[in-house]
Design an enzyme around this catalytic site. Sequence first.
Site, PDB file in Angstrom:
ATOM      1  N   TYR A 296       0.841  -1.213   0.000  1.00 46.08           N
ATOM      2  CA  TYR A 296       0.000   0.000   0.000  1.00 46.08           C
ATOM      3  C   TYR A 296       0.872   1.257   0.000  1.00 46.08           C
ATOM      4  O   TYR A 296       1.722   1.443   0.874  1.00 46.08           O
ATOM      5  CB  TYR A 296      -0.908  -0.013   1.227  1.00 46.08           C
ATOM      6  CG  TYR A 296      -2.073   0.941   1.165  1.00 46.08           C
ATOM      7  CD1 TYR A 296      -3.316   0.506   0.715  1.00 46.08           C
ATOM      8  CD2 TYR A 296      -1.956   2.267   1.566  1.00 46.08           C
ATOM      9  CE1 TYR A 296      -4.415   1.364   0.672  1.00 46.08           C
ATOM     10  CE2 TYR A 296      -3.046   3.132   1.525  1.00 46.08           C
ATOM     11  CZ  TYR A 296      -4.267   2.678   1.080  1.00 46.08           C
ATOM     12  OH  TYR A 296      -5.346   3.534   1.035  1.00 46.08           O
ATOM     13  N   TYR A 346      -5.744   6.000  -6.994  1.00 42.22           N
ATOM     14  CA  TYR A 346      -6.013   5.849  -5.553  1.00 42.22           C
ATOM     15  C   TYR A 346      -7.449   5.389  -5.390  1.00 42.22           C
ATOM     16  O   TYR A 346      -8.367   6.199  -5.347  1.00 42.22           O
ATOM     17  CB  TYR A 346      -5.771   7.189  -4.859  1.00 42.22           C
ATOM     18  CG  TYR A 346      -6.082   7.184  -3.375  1.00 42.22           C
ATOM     19  CD1 TYR A 346      -5.304   6.473  -2.478  1.00 42.22           C
ATOM     20  CD2 TYR A 346      -7.140   7.926  -2.870  1.00 42.22           C
ATOM     21  CE1 TYR A 346      -5.588   6.485  -1.118  1.00 42.22           C
ATOM     22  CE2 TYR A 346      -7.431   7.947  -1.516  1.00 42.22           C
ATOM     23  CZ  TYR A 346      -6.648   7.225  -0.640  1.00 42.22           C
ATOM     24  OH  TYR A 346      -6.928   7.245   0.700  1.00 42.22           O
TER      25      TYR A 346
END
Lengths: 393, 135
Positions: A296, A346
């Site tokens: 991440y 995102y």
Amino acid sequence: MSKRTISGKSAIVGIGATEFSKRSGRSEMRLAVEAVLAACADAGIDPSEVDGISTYTMDNNPEMEVHRLIGGKALKMFSRIDYGGGAACGPLLQAAMAVATGICECVVVYRAMNERSEYRFGTGVADRGADPTYETAAFGWHSPHGLITPASWVAMSAAAYLHKNGATTEDLGRVSVGGRSMAANNPNAWFYQQPISLEDHQNSRWICEPLRLLDCCQESDGAVACVVVSDERAKELRHKPAYIRGAAQGSCDDQQSMTSYYRDDISRLTECGLVAEQLYRQAGVGPNDIQTAVIYDHFTPYVMTQLEEYGFCQRGEAKDFLRSGEHLLTGSLPINTHGGQLGEAYIHGMNGVAEGVRQIRGQSVNQVDNVQHVLVTAGTGVPTSGLLLGAEN
Amino acid sequence: MSNALRPRIGVNKDTQFFWDGLKQGKLLIQHCKDCDQLQHPPGPCCKHCQSFELDAIESTGRGTIHSFVRMHHPVAPPFEAGHPIVLVELEEGTRLIADFINSKPEQVFIGAAVKVAITDCDDEVTLALFEPASI
């Protein structure tokens, strides 16, 4: 060790997504429905069969409405995991548990946001009210001093990490350059065909020292969804199953949401270590059994910390891992082969789950050879989660 | 200095004493009467022994910079681009975030000695800002 386990009892059999943009031009609910229908079509499953749904907080689309709109008949499990991107793999844990225990036959997880065109997390929390809730009181320790954005919350820990480990902002840049090099090959990435150099990174403007613009992920509009069914059913469907060999959440060590400044060592992400330990135990594998990972990357510093917490290098040695290019397509552990959130989009981590599935299937634009296991991690600095996918169950 | 106001503070029954202390010019740290440990941020019980028997001690206001950032974007008044914000480790051992004032760039580094500067920022908000120990 308990014989009770979720490992290998379910698989991701469908993935779907909208395009990734800065202005989708349609409602978040429409994005959610488009992605869920696409994931069901990819799996070859009629959406009316969906009987479980899980998403995570900061998504604005209620599970019941998504289920209603896709023509669902009976929704038997619905859940919404807290802490935003930190939850990204949490819905997969919910799905795996629901399928393994016979609660559900077909669970959909999704994330759909107009996080660029309709609101932006990056603008911060300066204009929140002054109510007595836990969350507002917690912001009160930081925001009146000007520490108001996700980038600033991460930067405070990052400064301690760099100082302690002798790492530099160029090491942060190597994460960013790596992500953009992967995105450059991905037609679905916002930064398709737009690689950057370390010099570009170093020349980008300060956002919150030690973080520059190119240490921060994009803000995006878009949606991603996945479909989870049992391992038995997965074998009958059209795609190679991505078996859920491990799924876990973690919160520990004086945990705060983005501001764990009060634990003994603020340069660590202890909660990621808690997730790693569970994933490896569930799956019966270790970091050396993983061929590629989705780490991440909302902000570059926590990629370094995660490489250490998930055991791909020793503590403090992520800088050496990056300097020798182990994270690149030619390295020992290519990471974020879709381009990550720095390069693709995102979508709060759910696009990373989809990339993990593509690597198992052999469908990534930056395909790694002989993929047996893929690690997918979730948002860091908050209570977090992780997923370990396998080609076999 | 801009007249714009800083972000408002959410106060509840667990945190009221801290903000009341600042209004009286005191930097308080929550203290457990049972196990004698300190904790910040405060809560309804002691995180070490779960006792609800809590009071507070007054900090010396001295500490060191444990980490710091310089905030550039976005900044809105009253903040100025590039202003340093520090994570202070107090002598008593607890930490807190503070806007760092009256400093030269070379005074902002991990390990630097700092002291509290309790400041009435406006009619409602009084904060424990920090500054270099020697200015």
